[in-house]
Design a protein around this motif. Structure first.
Motif, PDB file in Angstrom:
ATOM      1  N   ALA A   1       5.342  -2.967   6.362  1.00 46.53           N
ATOM      2  CA  ALA A   1       4.316  -2.014   5.914  1.00 46.53           C
ATOM      3  C   ALA A   1       3.693  -2.421   4.582  1.00 46.53           C
ATOM      4  CB  ALA A   1       4.928  -0.623   5.810  1.00 46.53           C
ATOM      5  N   GLU A   2       4.468  -3.035   3.696  1.00 49.46           N
ATOM      6  CA  GLU A   2       3.918  -3.444   2.401  1.00 49.46           C
ATOM      7  C   GLU A   2       2.842  -4.515   2.577  1.00 49.46           C
ATOM      8  OE1 GLU A   2       7.445  -4.602   0.304  1.00 49.46           O
ATOM      9  OE2 GLU A   2       7.941  -2.529  -0.220  1.00 49.46           O
TER      10      GLU A   2
ATOM     11  N   ARG B   1       7.249   0.381   0.178  1.00 52.62           N
ATOM     12  CA  ARG B   1       7.699   1.269   1.254  1.00 52.62           C
ATOM     13  C   ARG B   1       8.920   2.040   0.769  1.00 52.62           C
ATOM     14  NH1 ARG B   1       7.869   0.739   7.561  1.00 52.62           N
ATOM     15  NH2 ARG B   1       9.015   2.645   7.970  1.00 52.62           N
TER      16      ARG B   1
ATOM     17  N   ALA C   1       4.936   5.154   7.811  1.00 51.88           N
ATOM     18  CA  ALA C   1       5.611   4.564   6.653  1.00 51.88           C
ATOM     19  C   ALA C   1       5.204   5.310   5.387  1.00 51.88           C
ATOM     20  CB  ALA C   1       5.245   3.094   6.522  1.00 51.88           C
TER      21      ALA C   1
ATOM     22  N   MET D   1       4.485   5.426   1.683  1.00 52.11           N
ATOM     23  CA  MET D   1       4.052   4.372   0.763  1.00 52.11           C
ATOM     24  C   MET D   1       3.633   4.949  -0.597  1.00 52.11           C
ATOM     25  SD  MET D   1       4.477   1.836   2.865  1.00 52.11           S
ATOM     26  CE  MET D   1       3.816   0.492   1.920  1.00 52.11           C
TER      27      MET D   1
ATOM     28  N   SER E   1       1.162   8.258   3.748  1.00 55.77           N
ATOM     29  CA  SER E   1       1.938   7.950   4.928  1.00 55.77           C
ATOM     30  C   SER E   1       0.990   7.197   5.852  1.00 55.77           C
ATOM     31  CB  SER E   1       2.450   9.221   5.609  1.00 55.77           C
ATOM     32  OG  SER E   1       3.152   8.893   6.798  1.00 55.77           O
TER      33      SER E   1
END
Length: 160
Positions: free
Chosen positions: A15-16, A54, A71, A73, A154
């Motif tokens: 996700a990052e 994340r 995710a 964030m 998110s």
């Protein structure tokens, strides 16, 4: 009873990496920070700067055959004299807030796009959209000379 679920679903990529790549594609964000987006703020970094990481998340629907994640964030928006021109005696909260709002506005207006990383092992993801979890919150760090606002999104996404 046999398993009839699609067991070929890919796990969504990092996700990052996906969120950083998305940020780099949003001119409202890059007009402020350029490419200064990372998971940590480097010492004496040129500012303004956006950090993200994340902090967890969950499957959007654990019973679904599609592996879609939400995710969490958190993001930090920095601006000020550290690494800059040192022409102001106070932190630049205005610029940090401008960056936070640019991220929030970009996320609010985004849906159903595809992101691909540029490295040797390319990752592809579909971002369905974002939920704004935390609106800009000022963080006082007067001793550092940095203006700082925290936000959190998110990101709903999956592998493609």
């Amino acid at each position: 009873m046999p398993n009839t679920l699609d067991t070929g679903q890919k796990v969504p990529p990092d996700a990052e990496i996906i969120l950083r790549k998305w940020c780099l594609g949003q001119s409202a964000i890059t007009d402020i920070v350029g490419t200064r987006i990372a998971t940590r703020l480097p010492r004496d970094a040129d500012l303004p700067f956006l950090t993200l990481f994340r902090a967890g998340g969950q499957l959007v629907n654990p019973m679904s055959e599609a592996h879609v994640q939400a995710a969490l964030m958190p993001m930090e928006c920095f601006a000020g004299r550290w690494g800059g021109t040192d022409d102001t005696p106070t932190p630049d909260y205005g610029k940090a807030y401008e960056l936070a709002n640019a991220v929030i506005q970009s996320a609010f207006n985004y849906s159903n796009g595809y992101i691909t990383s540029d490295d040797d092992t390319p990752l592809r993801a579909k971002i369905y959209g974002f939920q704004i979890i935390q609106m800009p919150t000022r963080v006082e760090e007067a001793a550092t000379g940095l203006g700082r606002y925290s936000i959190a999104l998110s990101m709903m996404y999956r592998a493609v």
